[in-house]
Design an enzyme around this catalytic site. Structure first.
Site, PDB file in Angstrom:
ATOM      1  N   TYR A 149       0.918  -1.247   0.208  1.00  0.00           N
ATOM      2  CA  TYR A 149      -0.123   0.023   0.023  1.00  0.00           C
ATOM      3  C   TYR A 149       0.924   1.111  -0.119  1.00  0.00           C
ATOM      4  O   TYR A 149       0.617   2.214  -0.756  1.00  0.00           O
ATOM      5  CB  TYR A 149      -1.002   0.028   1.213  1.00  0.00           C
ATOM      6  N   ALA A 152       2.740   1.468  -3.218  1.00  0.00           N
ATOM      7  CA  ALA A 152       1.904   1.957  -4.358  1.00  0.00           C
ATOM      8  C   ALA A 152       1.648   3.195  -4.150  1.00  0.00           C
ATOM      9  O   ALA A 152       1.538   4.185  -5.297  1.00  0.00           O
ATOM     10  CB  ALA A 152       0.608   1.037  -4.515  1.00  0.00           C
TER      11      ALA A 152
HETATM   12  N1  LIG Z   1      -9.989   5.838   4.145  1.00  0.00           N
HETATM   13  C1  LIG Z   1      -8.810   6.417   4.339  1.00  0.00           C
HETATM   14  O1  LIG Z   1      -8.419   6.470   5.436  1.00  0.00           O
HETATM   15  C2  LIG Z   1      -8.014   6.556   3.254  1.00  0.00           C
HETATM   16  C3  LIG Z   1      -6.744   7.298   3.668  1.00  0.00           C
HETATM   17  C4  LIG Z   1      -5.611   7.623   2.495  1.00  0.00           C
HETATM   18  C5  LIG Z   1      -5.969   7.269   1.142  1.00  0.00           C
HETATM   19  N2  LIG Z   1      -7.078   6.685   1.022  1.00  0.00           N
HETATM   20  C6  LIG Z   1      -7.521   6.116  -0.237  1.00  0.00           C
HETATM   21  O2  LIG Z   1      -8.571   6.609  -0.765  1.00  0.00           O
HETATM   22  C7  LIG Z   1      -9.171   5.710  -1.876  1.00  0.00           C
HETATM   23  C8  LIG Z   1     -10.556   5.680  -1.513  1.00  0.00           C
HETATM   24  O3  LIG Z   1     -10.605   5.012  -0.348  1.00  0.00           O
HETATM   25  P1  LIG Z   1     -11.943   4.597   0.536  1.00  0.00           P
HETATM   26  O4  LIG Z   1     -11.436   4.840   1.715  1.00  0.00           O
HETATM   27  O5  LIG Z   1     -13.247   5.557  -0.066  1.00  0.00           O
HETATM   28  O6  LIG Z   1     -12.165   3.081   0.315  1.00  0.00           O
HETATM   29  P2  LIG Z   1     -13.360   2.284  -0.118  1.00  0.00           P
HETATM   30  O7  LIG Z   1     -13.066   0.750   0.082  1.00  0.00           O
HETATM   31  O8  LIG Z   1     -14.465   2.712   0.835  1.00  0.00           O
HETATM   32  O9  LIG Z   1     -13.639   2.404  -1.650  1.00  0.00           O
HETATM   33  C9  LIG Z   1     -12.827   2.250  -2.485  1.00  0.00           C
HETATM   34  C10 LIG Z   1     -13.758   2.031  -3.766  1.00  0.00           C
HETATM   35  O10 LIG Z   1     -12.869   1.569  -4.906  1.00  0.00           O
HETATM   36  C11 LIG Z   1     -13.490   0.478  -5.655  1.00  0.00           C
HETATM   37  N3  LIG Z   1     -12.415  -0.351  -6.304  1.00  0.00           N
HETATM   38  C12 LIG Z   1     -11.498  -1.098  -5.669  1.00  0.00           C
HETATM   39  N4  LIG Z   1     -10.668  -1.904  -6.587  1.00  0.00           N
HETATM   40  C13 LIG Z   1     -11.209  -1.613  -7.844  1.00  0.00           C
HETATM   41  C14 LIG Z   1     -10.981  -1.882  -8.925  1.00  0.00           C
HETATM   42  N5  LIG Z   1      -9.909  -2.820  -9.336  1.00  0.00           N
HETATM   43  N6  LIG Z   1     -11.750  -1.338 -10.010  1.00  0.00           N
HETATM   44  C15 LIG Z   1     -12.683  -0.261  -9.726  1.00  0.00           C
HETATM   45  N7  LIG Z   1     -12.922  -0.123  -8.623  1.00  0.00           N
HETATM   46  C16 LIG Z   1     -12.359  -0.863  -7.603  1.00  0.00           C
HETATM   47  C17 LIG Z   1     -14.216  -0.243  -4.532  1.00  0.00           C
HETATM   48  O11 LIG Z   1     -15.098  -0.968  -4.911  1.00  0.00           O
HETATM   49  C18 LIG Z   1     -14.872   0.823  -3.734  1.00  0.00           C
HETATM   50  O12 LIG Z   1     -16.002   1.217  -4.258  1.00  0.00           O
HETATM   51  C19 LIG Z   1      -8.182   4.611  -2.054  1.00  0.00           C
HETATM   52  O13 LIG Z   1      -7.417   4.920  -3.107  1.00  0.00           O
HETATM   53  C20 LIG Z   1      -7.629   4.753  -0.637  1.00  0.00           C
HETATM   54  O14 LIG Z   1      -6.592   4.035  -0.709  1.00  0.00           O
HETATM   55  C21 LIG Z   1      -8.149   6.296   1.771  1.00  0.00           C
END
Ligand SMILES: NC(=O)c1ccc[n+]([C@@H]2O[C@H](COP(=O)([O-])OP(=O)(O)OC[C@H]3O[C@@H](n4cnc5c(N)ncnc54)[C@H](O)[C@@H]3O)[C@@H](O)[C@H]2O)c1
Length: 257
Positions: A149, A152
């Site tokens: 993670y 990436a």
């Molecule tokens: N929530 C946090 O604390 C946090 C912090 C830093 C970064 N992020 C990043 O923010 C982004 C969104 O995270 P989130 O917390 O909303 O996560 P989440 O799991 O709630 O949502 C992620 C979405 O991405 C979709 N997804 C996953 N793999 C996929 C694929 N191969 N093709 C198409 N869609 C796909 C999932 O179906 C889901 O709808 C991510 O990149 C995550 O790494 C989140």
């Protein structure tokens, strides 16, 4: 905020079916953008006005099909938000290669594949564009168990700089947002399986709270809009002060004696 610069522009938001992606879709919709979500899952709450396409961002053919649908339905995208993400937790030496590969494929291949489709279309349309990718504070610090993670996400900040330079003279800007802990299903899953603990997370944030998805979405909207017209190649950190904190102690002059 310039509420008008995004009106009528097509915006692809990956992972738009829930969490931060859903908040980004809503935030762009609010200012009149034509939002297309690429996601593997059915949206949790279907937002009126968002076009939901079933696309797997790790699959080259699936991404190409998604963009082909957009071509048929209207103007090419001027905004791409690479938000789709997954998490797999494990120590190097114990984590499977399959888990490593899944995380790299979703975040880094997903960015590459979607940008590879979006950039030529932005160039052909000739109206410029904005690419915003979701990185993470994990890109900058050592978080045990989060090797793929973190790598990436660091890769996303790097590809952001490379692509920004490649397309700068074409009027396309490329930036990233690095959120801290944000209250979504991704975090809830980690809280449920015990790989994160809310008390520990909040204690480490100077603002003493998690982000709301909308607080990340508004930074993305800024970078997608003409308000950020001279910003490219950068990653904006939105983490309540998590990465800049020196000591883990709040001053005692807020009523505490
Ligand atoms: N929530 C946090 O604390 C946090 C912090 C830093 C970064 N992020 C990043 O923010 C982004 C969104 O995270 P989130 O917390 O909303 O996560 P989440 O799991 O709630 O949502 C992620 C979405 O991405 C979709 N997804 C996953 N793999 C996929 C694929 N191969 N093709 C198409 N869609 C796909 C999932 O179906 C889901 O709808 C991510 O990149 C995550 O790494 C989140």
């Amino acid at each position: 905020m310039d509420q008008t610069s995004l009106a009528g522009r097509t915006a692809v938001v990956t992972g738009g079916a829930r969490g931060i992606g859903d908040a980004i879709a809503l935030s762009l919709l609010e200012v009149g953008a034509r939002v297309v979500s690429f996601d593997k899952i059915t949206p949790v709450a279907r937002r009126e006005g968002v076009r939901y396409l079933e696309v797997d961002v790790t699959d080259e053919a699936s991404v190409a099909e998604g963009f082909a649908v957009i071509d048929k339905e209207g103007e090419a995208p001027r905004i791409l938000v690479n938000n789709a993400g997954i998490q797999r937790v494990g120590l190097v030496g114990r984590m499977s290669f399959a888990d490593w590969s899944a995380v790299m494929a979703t975040h880094l291949n997903g960015f590459f594949l979607c940008a590879s489709q979006a950039v030529p279309r932005m160039i052909e349309l000739g109206k410029g564009g904005a690419i915003v990718s979701i990185a993470s504070t994990a890109a900058f610090v050592g978080l045990p168990g989060r090797g793929p993670y973190s790598a990436a996400k660091a890769g996303i900040t790097s590809l952001t700089r490379v692509l920004a330079v490649e397309v700068a003279q074409l009027g396309i800007r490329v930036n990233a947002v690095a959120p801290g802990f944000t209250r979504t299903q991704l975090i809830q899953q980690a809280l449920d399986d015990g790989s994160l603990q809310e008390g520990w997370m909040v204690e480490r944030v100077p603002m003493r709270r998690l982000a709301k998805p909308d607080e990340i979405a508004r930074v993305v909207r800024f970078l997608a809009s003409d308000d950020s017209s001279y910003i490219t190649g950068h990653t904006i950190v939105a983490d309540g002060g998590w990465t800049i904190q020196g000591v883990n102690q709040a001053p005692d002059w807020l009523g505490k004696k």
